[in-house]
Design an enzyme around this catalytic site. Structure first.
Site, PDB file in Angstrom:
ATOM      1  N   ASP A  19      56.240 129.586  49.216  1.00  0.00           N
ATOM      2  CA  ASP A  19      56.301 129.100  47.838  1.00  0.00           C
ATOM      3  C   ASP A  19      55.346 129.888  46.938  1.00  0.00           C
ATOM      4  O   ASP A  19      54.301 130.349  47.385  1.00  0.00           O
ATOM      5  CB  ASP A  19      55.924 127.611  47.817  1.00  0.00           C
ATOM      6  CG  ASP A  19      56.283 126.941  46.509  1.00  0.00           C
ATOM      7  OD1 ASP A  19      57.163 127.452  45.786  1.00  0.00           O
ATOM      8  OD2 ASP A  19      55.682 125.898  46.192  1.00  0.00           O
ATOM      9  N   ASN A  67      67.986 124.661  46.047  1.00  0.00           N
ATOM     10  CA  ASN A  67      67.753 125.847  45.212  1.00  0.00           C
ATOM     11  C   ASN A  67      68.972 126.271  44.402  1.00  0.00           C
ATOM     12  O   ASN A  67      68.855 127.092  43.481  1.00  0.00           O
ATOM     13  CB  ASN A  67      67.279 127.025  46.070  1.00  0.00           C
ATOM     14  CG  ASN A  67      65.850 126.886  46.538  1.00  0.00           C
ATOM     15  OD1 ASN A  67      65.456 127.478  47.545  1.00  0.00           O
ATOM     16  ND2 ASN A  67      65.046 126.102  45.837  1.00  0.00           N
TER      17      ASN A  67
END
Length: 241
Positions: A19, A67
């Site tokens: 991330d 996503n």
């Protein structure tokens, strides 16, 4: 030449939530995809560090089922990045004796990407060193739902007795059925959540949440975290006498 994997008291299987690519790019006044490209370069560095650290399995979270909610431009750019990464890295990873697997639901992925994924798995299936697993269009809840559906189909077909279904049965239907559960899960970028990643498999994993943004996450930091794991007291619900 590929390095032999050094055995020790560190984690055998490390899973990583990569991330911070977007924030890393924004800090430099660049588009988010610039960060994703920078982050992709870190993967090889970690893979190469694994043998000396005793890490036999490395699982990375590349693209989640959530996503798809990102902008069409970013999603298209990520899919292009995945295709290029696979085409570029397949031979190099094989030469490093790295076996690559993909987990996740492939139905929504484009045909070219699926073909490249299949080819990468086939090309490296004889490799006996580090096992690199790439979670692509993966979600923990989605995985459990798909596994449960397959299990239910076997029960309906008479292949499985309902009374035999227990916590040892379901893992055989998961995407990760050939992998051991992760010992250590690392998330970069300062966020302290697991984001639907390996929900079943990480029941007894140790977690490390670090502030470093993924493109800045080095093999040295990776090594420090795996060594810190070796000092942890893992009791699995028991207590010392």
């Amino acid at each position: 030449m590929a390095k032999p994997i050094r055995e020790g008291n560190g984690p055998r299987h490390v899973a990583v939530i990569m991330d911070g690519n977007g924030r890393w790019a924004r800090q430099r006044g660049r588009p988010r995809l610039f960060g994703h490209h920078a982050g992709a370069k870190r993967i090889r560095e970690l893979v190469e560090a694994c043998p000396d650290l005793g890490v036999r399995y490395l699982t990375i979270f590349a693209f989640s089922t959530e996503n798809w909610k990102r902008t069409q431009t970013e999603v298209a750019g990520l899919m292009s990045l995945f295709r290029r990464y696979i085409a570029k890295e397949t031979r190099a990873l094989c030469e490093e004796n790295v076996r690559v697997r993909f987990i996740g639901d492939r139905v929504r992925l484009d045909a070219k990407l699926i073909r490249l994924m299949d080819e990468m798995e086939t090309y490296t299936e004889h490799c006996t060193g580090v096992n690199l697993t790439i979670a692509l269009n993966y979600g923990g809840r989605d995985e459990v739902a798909r596994a449960t559906r397959r299990l239910a189909q076997d029960v309906a077909a008479g292949k499985l007795c309902p009374d035999s279904v227990n916590e040892e049965t379901l893992p055989k239907y998961l995407d990760t059925y050939v992998l051991p559960d992760p010992d250590l899960v690392i998330r970069t970028s300062g966020e302290a959540r697991i984001s639907n990643f390996l929900l079943w498999q990480s029941a007894y994993a140790e977690y490390e949440f670090v502030d470093t943004l993924w493109p800045d996450f080095s093999a040295e930091e990776f090594g420090m975290l795996t060594k810190a794991y070796g000092a942890r007291d893992r009791r699995y619900g028991a207590v010392k006498a």
